[in-house]
Design a protein around this motif. Structure first.
Motif, short mmCIF file in Angstrom:
data_model
loop_
_atom_site.label_atom_id
_atom_site.label_comp_id
_atom_site.label_asym_id
_atom_site.label_seq_id
_atom_site.Cartn_x
_atom_site.Cartn_y
_atom_site.Cartn_z
N ASP A 72 0.74 -1.28 0.01
CA ASP A 72 0.04 -0.07 -0.14
C ASP A 72 0.92 1.33 -0.07
O ASP A 72 0.53 2.32 0.64
CB ASP A 72 -0.96 0.05 1.16
CG ASP A 72 -2.07 -0.97 1.08
OD1 ASP A 72 -2.54 -1.27 -0.05
OD2 ASP A 72 -2.63 -1.48 1.99
N SER B 277 -4.49 -8.18 9.25
CA SER B 277 -3.61 -7.17 8.64
C SER B 277 -2.33 -7.68 8.04
O SER B 277 -1.85 -8.72 8.59
CB SER B 277 -3.38 -6.03 9.83
OG SER B 277 -2.80 -6.49 10.97
N GLN C 168 -12.50 4.69 6.89
CA GLN C 168 -11.09 4.23 6.54
C GLN C 168 -10.98 3.04 5.51
O GLN C 168 -10.06 3.28 4.81
CB GLN C 168 -10.98 3.32 8.07
CG GLN C 168 -10.44 4.47 9.30
CD GLN C 168 -10.15 3.57 10.39
OE1 GLN C 168 -9.39 2.23 10.18
NE2 GLN C 168 -10.30 4.08 11.49
N ARG C 169 -11.85 2.30 5.41
CA ARG C 169 -11.83 1.48 4.49
C ARG C 169 -11.93 2.08 2.97
O ARG C 169 -11.45 1.79 2.20
CB ARG C 169 -12.77 0.42 4.38
CG ARG C 169 -12.84 -0.85 3.70
CD ARG C 169 -11.53 -1.60 3.53
NE ARG C 169 -11.23 -2.63 2.57
CZ ARG C 169 -10.83 -2.36 1.38
NH1 ARG C 169 -10.33 -1.27 1.09
NH2 ARG C 169 -10.57 -3.49 0.52
N LEU D 58 -8.52 3.85 2.20
CA LEU D 58 -7.57 2.89 2.02
C LEU D 58 -7.63 2.36 0.57
O LEU D 58 -6.67 2.72 -0.34
CB LEU D 58 -7.83 1.84 2.94
CG LEU D 58 -6.82 0.54 2.50
CD1 LEU D 58 -5.32 1.11 2.50
CD2 LEU D 58 -7.04 -0.76 3.32
N LYS E 27 -6.51 5.29 -1.66
CA LYS E 27 -5.08 5.59 -1.81
C LYS E 27 -4.77 4.39 -2.75
O LYS E 27 -3.41 4.75 -3.40
CB LYS E 27 -4.58 5.44 -0.23
CG LYS E 27 -4.75 6.66 0.73
CD LYS E 27 -4.32 6.36 2.07
CE LYS E 27 -4.54 7.61 2.92
NZ LYS E 27 -3.80 7.36 4.10
N ARG E 28 -4.99 3.27 -2.54
CA ARG E 28 -4.59 2.22 -3.41
C ARG E 28 -4.58 2.67 -4.83
O ARG E 28 -3.65 2.33 -5.87
CB ARG E 28 -5.15 0.80 -3.18
CG ARG E 28 -4.79 0.29 -1.68
CD ARG E 28 -5.73 -0.95 -1.56
NE ARG E 28 -5.10 -1.64 -0.16
CZ ARG E 28 -5.81 -2.61 0.20
NH1 ARG E 28 -7.14 -3.04 -0.02
NH2 ARG E 28 -5.35 -3.19 1.28
#
Length: 297
Positions: free
Chosen positions: A64, A120, A241-242, A245, A248-249
């Motif tokens: 990531d 994680s 948050q998900r 994420l 961002k990916r």
């Protein structure tokens, strides 16, 4: 697979849904990495869990967008959909174990806390843990031998070795104290973990928290309390948050525009997505991409 999207493979370079006729696949790092000049570009695996055992040599792993240098012996565990890539030294030694994420859940179902460790990414150096390193190396070698053979009880032996490896890694991560939880606290943790699974599956749907709460047989306030206690944020915060994420990916590993990313994440208004992303990260989407590109250059 759309142009500019994050590659999603079974095994690296293979787009089939089933990497093997078994529930598990085992191969040396050399076999696949040398085909790609020891560089595995960023990609992810849907519904698959991986363990990379670096017995010798060195590697750089990018997960990531974050880079970590590895020296053998080390282990990396990767849950499904984590975007990752590697650059290995040509003298690399070790193995990659791939299995269905659902199978991992079944294997660890009776062991409280262990499954949570591997939800994680884990990067574990074995250099300062000689006894654990020897044990893991022996179990990995035995697992690989069972995978290559055709002895009776083969898959059961593989599962047993895998369980021993995962328990050893869990203990190294210092999480063993969670194994004794029972009663209401244990039920609350199970609800929290189930909620996160539902969010991972459905975050693009932008469901109200009430929908998740009903699926779990809870009220929304109760779900919020559980999330704060076990996940460190409100239920809505976990959903956000998900989404962030995944955004961002896409910004880090694809050439999709901010508008295309917004649409892929089910935002009807790209401008709202841009404001949402900036509120959560402090940067507009394209500024975040530029920052990531500068750090990875």
């Amino acid at each position: 697979m759309a142009i500019g999207s994050i590659p999603t493979y079974a095994l690296y370079g293979e787009t089939g849904d089933d990497p093997t006729t078994d529930w598990v696949h085992c191969e040396t790092i050399q076999i696949r990495s040398r085909l790609h000049n020891y560089r595995i570009l960023p990609h992810r695996h849907e519904k698959l869990f991986q363990i990379l055992y670096l017995a010798g040599g060195t590697a750089e792993i990018v997960v990531d967008g974050r880079s970590t240098q590895l020296i053998g012996p080390s282990i990396v565990t990767l849950p499904s959909m984590a975007v990752h890539g590697y650059t290995f030294s040509p003298n690399v030694q070790g193995m990659v174990l791939t299995l269905f994420d659902s199978r991992l859940t079944d294997i660890l179902a009776a062991m409280d806390g262990v499954r949570e460790t591997f939800r994680s990414v884990q990067v574990i150096s074995l250099q300062d843990h000689e006894d654990a390193a020897r044990t893991v190396a022996a179990d990995m070698a035995s697992l690989a031998a069972e995978f290559s053979g055709r002895g009776s009880g083969r898959l059961e032996a593989i599962e047993a070795r895998l369980m021993l490896i995962l328990i050893a890694l869990h203990r190294l991560q210092g999480s063993g104290q969670s194994a004794g939880h029972h009663g209401p606290g244990r039920r609350a943790l199970q609800h929290a973990l189930r909620f996160r699974e539902l969010v991972d599956r459905d975050f693009r749907s932008h469901h109200p928290i009430e929908v998740y709460a009903r699926k779990l047989g809870l009220t929304s306030p109760h779900l919020n309390r559980i999330c704060r206690e076990h996940l460190g944020d409100t239920a809505l915060g976990i959903v956000h948050q998900r989404i962030v994420l995944e955004a961002k990916r896409y910004l880090t590993f694809t050439t999709l525009s901010a508008k295309e990313i917004a649409l892929s994440l089910a935002f009807d208004d790209p401008a709202y997505f841009a404001r949402f992303f900036k509120q959560k990260t402090g940067l507009p989407p394209l500024a975040f991409r530029a920052m990531q590109q500068s750090t990875m250059a």
